[in-house]
Design an enzyme around this catalytic site. Structure first.
Site, PDB file in Angstrom:
ATOM      1  CG  ASP A 207      -2.363   0.821   1.383  1.00  0.00           C
ATOM      2  OD1 ASP A 207      -2.704   0.988   0.391  1.00  0.00           O
ATOM      3  OD2 ASP A 207      -2.063   1.936   1.765  1.00  0.00           O
ATOM      4  CD  GLU A 256      -1.807   2.278  -4.086  1.00  0.00           C
ATOM      5  OE1 GLU A 256      -3.197   2.632  -3.924  1.00  0.00           O
ATOM      6  OE2 GLU A 256      -1.602   2.529  -2.610  1.00  0.00           O
ATOM      7  CG  ASP A 329      -8.680   2.583  -3.779  1.00  0.00           C
ATOM      8  OD1 ASP A 329      -8.985   2.486  -2.535  1.00  0.00           O
ATOM      9  OD2 ASP A 329      -7.445   2.648  -3.221  1.00  0.00           O
TER      10      ASP A 329
HETATM   11  O1  TEU Z   1      -4.965   3.953  -1.600  1.00  0.00           O
HETATM   12  C1  TEU Z   1      -4.124   5.069  -1.833  1.00  0.00           C
HETATM   13  C2  TEU Z   1      -4.101   5.977  -2.838  1.00  0.00           C
HETATM   14  O2  TEU Z   1      -3.596   6.811  -4.085  1.00  0.00           O
HETATM   15  C3  TEU Z   1      -5.537   6.292  -3.739  1.00  0.00           C
HETATM   16  O3  TEU Z   1      -6.248   5.273  -4.211  1.00  0.00           O
HETATM   17  C4  TEU Z   1      -6.614   6.412  -2.279  1.00  0.00           C
HETATM   18  O4  TEU Z   1      -7.587   5.779  -2.126  1.00  0.00           O
HETATM   19  C5  TEU Z   1      -7.276   8.179  -2.383  1.00  0.00           C
HETATM   20  O5  TEU Z   1      -8.140   7.728  -2.157  1.00  0.00           O
HETATM   21  C6  TEU Z   1      -7.485   8.358  -3.940  1.00  0.00           C
HETATM   22  O6  TEU Z   1      -8.221   9.759  -4.162  1.00  0.00           O
HETATM   23  C7  TEU Z   1      -4.382   2.972  -0.702  1.00  0.00           C
HETATM   24  C8  TEU Z   1      -5.270   2.141  -0.191  1.00  0.00           C
HETATM   25  O7  TEU Z   1      -5.624   1.060  -1.790  1.00  0.00           O
HETATM   26  C9  TEU Z   1      -7.042   2.780   0.227  1.00  0.00           C
HETATM   27  O8  TEU Z   1      -7.835   2.090   0.220  1.00  0.00           O
HETATM   28  C10 TEU Z   1      -6.098   3.735   1.266  1.00  0.00           C
HETATM   29  O9  TEU Z   1      -7.685   4.101   2.054  1.00  0.00           O
HETATM   30  C11 TEU Z   1      -4.917   3.936   1.442  1.00  0.00           C
HETATM   31  O10 TEU Z   1      -3.634   3.557   0.607  1.00  0.00           O
HETATM   32  C12 TEU Z   1      -5.005   4.957   2.737  1.00  0.00           C
HETATM   33  O11 TEU Z   1      -4.236   3.243   2.990  1.00  0.00           O
END
Ligand code: TEU
Ligand code: CA
Length: 550
Positions: A207, A256, A329
């Site tokens: 993440d 990610e 997301d």
């Molecule tokens: O997501 C981080 C991210 O870059 C984005 O996709 C995020 O969802 C942001 O809201 C975009 O508008 C990761 C996870 O996939 C997400 O579910 C978590 O909320 C976030 O990290 C924090 O851990």
């Protein structure tokens, strides 16, 4: 426990990294299958669906977080890295799930969330307790905050009364950022990763991993001081040495990385550097954003081709791409880049074809294989996600009307991805016998797995064929990629080449019939298509077809 090697055709050499020919299926456990009637998906629910996944033919499953958590951000706020949240089950349930996957030749990839913990994690509870606590320096504490903003609205700093200092949280205030400058933090993370690998897991999806290295001076400004920060490569190489090196099997790692550039991605995924197998980049899912994600504008197809084509070329020689339309997301792709009305099925299949025929490892997010759509999200009560709720609160505080904010969030809210998996047409969509934590999409009476599984013309059957094709055609895994028709705003077209073999992929991104002119091309057999008897040179609405070139 022994890992059963997934059976694969002899045409794909066993020396190849297994994750290159793999298709990964992402499960958002909260929304997948509820086994005990509390309205929340759980591990035993997933175990009950393993034959469905095996039938689909995926090689690995990535599980979004299942660890103990206050669920401020649905589990991306972890309070215990080596446990299972009681809402999801127990470690015994976990072992059973892992064994069930391995017995069917599938692997398990865990979500690794180590940019931040929950504020209820014992590390943070200690850290906040006093200025001289040994774990004080495990997080970012300052007497005066800088001007960084949280990704979930508002300032990225929260005052903690106990010591009168502020802590950094790039996400919610219940997600304090770990201080990776501190070697004890890194050692604790590596020990935890080894613990999961020793238990038998096969990889990690990391993440927001490119946010872990911050400029320690924490200057005003924002992302340029913490996205792909100064020690990123050093940390990942250290992680590789401390955790991954010397294992008897190859572990899949995918980082990610919002904001990652192609040049950085090439470094992260260069096998010789021993960092990561692949990264999730965000460019193509930002093309329909306006000033922000909640200000969407229509996609221009040529922008999508320009972006994905550049990533294909950039990681062609060294490195490896991950391929995705959806995750927990992102809004549902058929509602976003396709047509979720009359052409829902056709456009879902077209989008799948185009994505899966690129070079890289495709990810399928639960329900994508059914052509699941965005949720209605009619009133503010239909939203659960902290990003949406915080955005709504901040907008209303700034004078906006709730109805207007809801209209703004509807297309892009993360809740679109999180409505329960649609197993059947029954009241709880076969997901639960109780009231689900987030309402099921009313279209589950039409869009559901039961109605598709035995129908050869269904989206589900199409995904199955597409996945099978990747396993039997080395050119899909290893072939070169060349984009065609870059300026055409209706048709996505490219070729793949491996030795003397070549494929042509065509996808119509419109509801009109389109004539395609490709000089010097002679097509042979049709490998897969969304309509029964495709005519070369003419694409019906939302049609996709893959030809072998002769
Ligand atoms: O997501 C981080 C991210 O870059 C984005 O996709 C995020 O969802 C942001 O809201 C975009 O508008 C990761 C996870 O996939 C997400 O579910 C978590 O909320 C976030 O990290 C924090 O851990
Ligand atoms: Ca449950």
């Amino acid at each position: 426990m022994t890992l059963t090697e997934p059976s694969r055709p002899a045409t794909v050499s066993v020396e190849d990294d297994w994750w290159k020919s793999a298709v990964v299926y992402q499960i958002y456990p909260r929304s997948f299958a509820d086994s005990n009637g509390d309205g929340i998906g759980d591990l035993r629910g997933i175990t009950g669906k393993l034959d469905y996944l095996a039938h689909l033919g995926v090689d690995a499953v990535w599980l979004s977080p299942i660890y103990p958590s206050p669920h401020d951000d649905n589990g991306y706020d972890i309070s215990d890295y080596t446990g299972i949240d009681p809402a999801f089950g127990t470690l015994e349930d976990f072992d059973e799930l892992l064994a069930g996957l391995h017995a069917r030749g599938m692997r398990l990839v865990m979500d690794l969330v180590v940019n931040h913990t929950s504020d209820e994690h014992p590390w943070f509870v200690e850290s906040r307790s006093s200025l001289d606590n040994p774990k004080r320096d495990w997080y970012w504490w300052r007497r005066t905050p800088n001007d960084w903003e949280s990704w979930f609205s508002g300032p990225a700093w929260e005052l903690d009364e106990t010591t009168g200092e502020y802590y950094l949280h790039l996400f919610s205030r219940k997600q304090p950022d770990l201080n990776w400058e501190n070697p004890e933090v890194r050692e604790a993370v590596y020990a935890m990763m080894r613990w999961w690998l020793d238990r038998g897991v096969d990889g990690f999806r990391m993440d927001v991993i490119n946010l872990i290295s911050k400029d320690p001076a924490l200057p005003d400004g924002g992302t340029e001081h913490y996205v792909n920060g100064p020690r990123m490569h050093e940390y990942l190489q250290e992680m590789h040495r401390e955790v991954l090196a010397g294992r008897d099997r190859h572990i899949l790692t995918v980082g990610e990385m919002p904001g990652v550039t192609i040049d950085e991605a090439r470094l992260f995924t260069d096998p010789a550097r021993r960092e990561l197998d692949m990264v999730f980049q965000f460019e193509h899912v930002g093309l329909d954003h306006g000033t922000g994600k909640f200000d969407p504008r229509p996609l221009r197809l040529r922008d999508l081709k320009e972006s994905l084509g550049r990533w294909q070329a950039g990681l062609a020689g060294t490195g490896w791409n991950s391929l995705y339309w959806n995750n927990h997301d992102q809004p549902r792709i058929v509602s976003r880049f396709g047509d979720d009305g009359a052409y829902r099925e056709r456009s879902a299949m077209m989008l799948a074809t185009v994505l899966h025929l690129h070079r890289g490892t495709p990810y399928v997010y639960q329900g994508e294989e059914l052509g699941m759509t965005n949720a209605p999200l009619l009133t503010i009560d239909d939203f659960r996600d902290i990003e949406s709720l915080n955005y709504h609160a901040a907008s209303v505080a700034g004078g906006a009307l709730t109805a207007d904010v809801v209209a703004t969030m509807r297309a892009m809210s993360r809740d679109n991805a999180r409505t329960p998996m649609q197993w059947d047409a029954g009241p709880g969509a076969g997901f639960t016998t109780a009231v689900p934590w987030l309402p099921v999409n009313p279209n589950h009476d039409v869009v559901n797995a039961v109605s598709q599984v035995d129908d050869p013309a269904s989206v589900l059957s199409y995904y199955r064929r597409l996945i099978e094709l990747r396993h039997s055609e080395p050119i899909i895994v290893h072939g070169d990629f060349t984009m065609l028709l870059p300026d055409d705003d209706r048709v996505y077209a490219f070729t793949r080449r491996l030795g003397s073999d070549a494929l042509l992929v065509l996808g119509n991104f419109t509801a009109e019939e389109v004539t395609v002119t490709l000089p010097d091309v002679t097509v042979g057999e049709v490998l897969i298509s969304t309509t029964d008897s495709p005519t070369f040179g003419v694409l019906r609405p939302w049609e996709a077809v893959v030809y072998r070139l002769s």
